[in-house]
Scaffold this motif. Structure first.
Motif, PDB file in Angstrom:
ATOM      1  N   LEU A   1      -1.980  -1.588 -10.878  1.00 32.07           N
ATOM      2  CA  LEU A   1      -2.226  -0.812 -10.099  1.00 32.07           C
ATOM      3  C   LEU A   1      -3.493  -2.351  -9.549  1.00 32.07           C
ATOM      4  O   LEU A   1      -4.319  -2.417 -10.103  1.00 32.07           O
ATOM      5  CB  LEU A   1      -2.812   0.298  -9.786  1.00 32.07           C
ATOM      6  CG  LEU A   1      -2.734   1.512 -10.881  1.00 32.07           C
ATOM      7  CD1 LEU A   1      -3.636   2.587 -10.578  1.00 32.07           C
ATOM      8  CD2 LEU A   1      -1.572   1.921  -9.921  1.00 32.07           C
TER       9      LEU A   1
ATOM     10  N   ILE B   1      -3.823   2.710  -3.043  1.00 32.40           N
ATOM     11  CA  ILE B   1      -2.973   4.315  -2.550  1.00 32.40           C
ATOM     12  C   ILE B   1      -4.391   5.018  -1.976  1.00 32.40           C
ATOM     13  O   ILE B   1      -5.088   4.775  -2.687  1.00 32.40           O
ATOM     14  CB  ILE B   1      -3.076   4.418  -4.199  1.00 32.40           C
ATOM     15  CG1 ILE B   1      -1.849   3.357  -4.453  1.00 32.40           C
ATOM     16  CG2 ILE B   1      -2.537   6.052  -4.441  1.00 32.40           C
ATOM     17  CD1 ILE B   1      -1.734   3.687  -6.839  1.00 32.40           C
TER      18      ILE B   1
ATOM     19  N   THR C   1       0.810  -1.131   0.190  1.00 32.79           N
ATOM     20  CA  THR C   1       0.517   0.194   0.149  1.00 32.79           C
ATOM     21  C   THR C   1       0.677   1.218  -0.267  1.00 32.79           C
ATOM     22  O   THR C   1       2.100   1.218   0.158  1.00 32.79           O
ATOM     23  CB  THR C   1      -0.891  -0.184   1.400  1.00 32.79           C
ATOM     24  OG1 THR C   1      -0.189   0.034   2.524  1.00 32.79           O
ATOM     25  CG2 THR C   1      -1.641  -1.373   0.756  1.00 32.79           C
ATOM     26  N   ILE C   2       0.259   2.624  -0.216  1.00 34.42           N
ATOM     27  CA  ILE C   2       1.065   4.118  -0.123  1.00 34.42           C
ATOM     28  C   ILE C   2      -0.353   4.060   0.656  1.00 34.42           C
ATOM     29  O   ILE C   2      -0.706   4.769  -0.163  1.00 34.42           O
ATOM     30  CB  ILE C   2       1.118   4.467  -1.864  1.00 34.42           C
ATOM     31  CG1 ILE C   2       2.103   3.444  -2.618  1.00 34.42           C
ATOM     32  CG2 ILE C   2       1.637   5.716  -1.734  1.00 34.42           C
ATOM     33  CD1 ILE C   2       2.797   3.727  -3.836  1.00 34.42           C
ATOM     34  N   ASP C   3       0.083   5.345   1.504  1.00 32.13           N
ATOM     35  CA  ASP C   3      -0.333   6.144   1.982  1.00 32.13           C
ATOM     36  C   ASP C   3       0.394   7.248   2.494  1.00 32.13           C
ATOM     37  O   ASP C   3       1.337   7.440   2.273  1.00 32.13           O
ATOM     38  CB  ASP C   3      -1.196   5.609   3.776  1.00 32.13           C
ATOM     39  CG  ASP C   3      -1.736   3.860   3.370  1.00 32.13           C
ATOM     40  OD1 ASP C   3      -3.290   4.433   2.213  1.00 32.13           O
ATOM     41  OD2 ASP C   3      -2.070   3.330   3.856  1.00 32.13           O
TER      42      ASP C   3
ATOM     43  N   VAL D   1       1.841  -0.836  -8.761  1.00 36.64           N
ATOM     44  CA  VAL D   1       1.820  -0.930  -7.281  1.00 36.64           C
ATOM     45  C   VAL D   1       0.713  -2.177  -6.784  1.00 36.64           C
ATOM     46  O   VAL D   1      -0.380  -2.629  -7.288  1.00 36.64           O
ATOM     47  CB  VAL D   1       0.956   0.001  -6.776  1.00 36.64           C
ATOM     48  CG1 VAL D   1      -0.014   0.125  -5.566  1.00 36.64           C
ATOM     49  CG2 VAL D   1       1.483   1.432  -7.602  1.00 36.64           C
TER      50      VAL D   1
ATOM     51  N   LEU E   1      -2.029  12.230  -6.947  1.00 33.85           N
ATOM     52  CA  LEU E   1      -0.981  10.958  -7.891  1.00 33.85           C
ATOM     53  C   LEU E   1      -1.090  11.723  -8.867  1.00 33.85           C
ATOM     54  O   LEU E   1      -1.968  11.684  -9.631  1.00 33.85           O
ATOM     55  CB  LEU E   1      -1.990   9.669  -7.116  1.00 33.85           C
ATOM     56  CG  LEU E   1      -1.354   8.794  -7.872  1.00 33.85           C
ATOM     57  CD1 LEU E   1      -0.339   7.741  -7.331  1.00 33.85           C
ATOM     58  CD2 LEU E   1      -2.561   7.339  -8.078  1.00 33.85           C
TER      59      LEU E   1
ATOM     60  N   ILE F   1      -7.975   3.248  -5.290  1.00 34.18           N
ATOM     61  CA  ILE F   1      -7.514   3.832  -5.199  1.00 34.18           C
ATOM     62  C   ILE F   1      -8.142   4.774  -4.629  1.00 34.18           C
ATOM     63  O   ILE F   1      -9.697   5.421  -5.185  1.00 34.18           O
ATOM     64  CB  ILE F   1      -7.138   4.989  -6.672  1.00 34.18           C
ATOM     65  CG1 ILE F   1      -6.107   4.740  -7.784  1.00 34.18           C
ATOM     66  CG2 ILE F   1      -6.727   6.403  -6.135  1.00 34.18           C
ATOM     67  CD1 ILE F   1      -5.846   5.170  -8.895  1.00 34.18           C
TER      68      ILE F   1
END
Length: 181
Positions: free
Chosen positions: A138, A116, A94-96, A112, A125, A142
């Motif tokens: 992805l 996200i 994950t990306i936070d 990814v 983004l 998102i």
């Protein structure tokens, strides 16, 4: 592992590999407070997290890839740029974080593996929006943006691809949908 400043390589063939944890239950994280530059490739592995607080730029050499393993938290606006020689950019999880994230790979693939902005939404983004024809995958969703960010349409803060992007793949392997552009 905590590094508060900039990490700079000295040769075009230098690689940066930081690993904290071995897949066990220990509390292992990597926190980078500044930019990473002048490396052929960068691999960051933190079982419980990787905090990014600066840009990552790789050299103009073959295999100039960035690989980040573990959940990522943005602690500042971050640009990852492998476009000098079409390097790949890969996030395993994950990306936070409440900051902008820009990914530039030119013709290199971008992947990814997790959501996200699913935990803490990111500000804006931008994935190869300024140019490039790399495949973008992805595997997670998102996060929802409730207000318009500067330069985006209402309720949207996501720019993916451009006129030269060959395809965009959304979803996990086996259930993914690929959209030609």
């Amino acid at each position: 592992i905590t590094i508060g400043g900039t990490i700079t390589g000295t040769n075009t063939t230098d690689t940066l590999v930081l690993t904290d944890g071995s897949g066990g239950s220990e509390n292992s994280t990597i926190s980078i407070g500044g930019a990473i530059s002048t490396f052929k490739s960068v691999t960051l592995t933190g079982d419980n997290g990787v905090s990014l607080g600066g840009n990552i730029t790789t050299n103009n050499v073959a295999d100039n890839d960035v690989d980040i393993n573990g959940p990522v938290t943005l602690t500042a606006a971050t640009t990852i740029n492998t476009s000098a020689n079409d390097g790949t950019i890969d996030f395993s999880s994950t990306i936070d974080g409440g900051f902008n994230l820009t990914l530039n790979s030119d013709s290199g693939a971008i992947g990814v593996g997790g959501a996200i902005g699913g935990g803490t939404k990111i500000a804006v983004l931008d994935i190869n929006h300024g140019g490039g024809a790399g495949v973008i995958t992805l595997a997670g969703g998102i996060g929802n943006q409730t207000t318009a960010a500067a330069g985006t349409t209402s309720g949207s803060a996501v720019d993916i691809g451009n006129a030269n992007t060959t395809s965009i793949t959304l979803g996990a392997s086996g259930t993914a949908t690929t959209f030609p552009t």
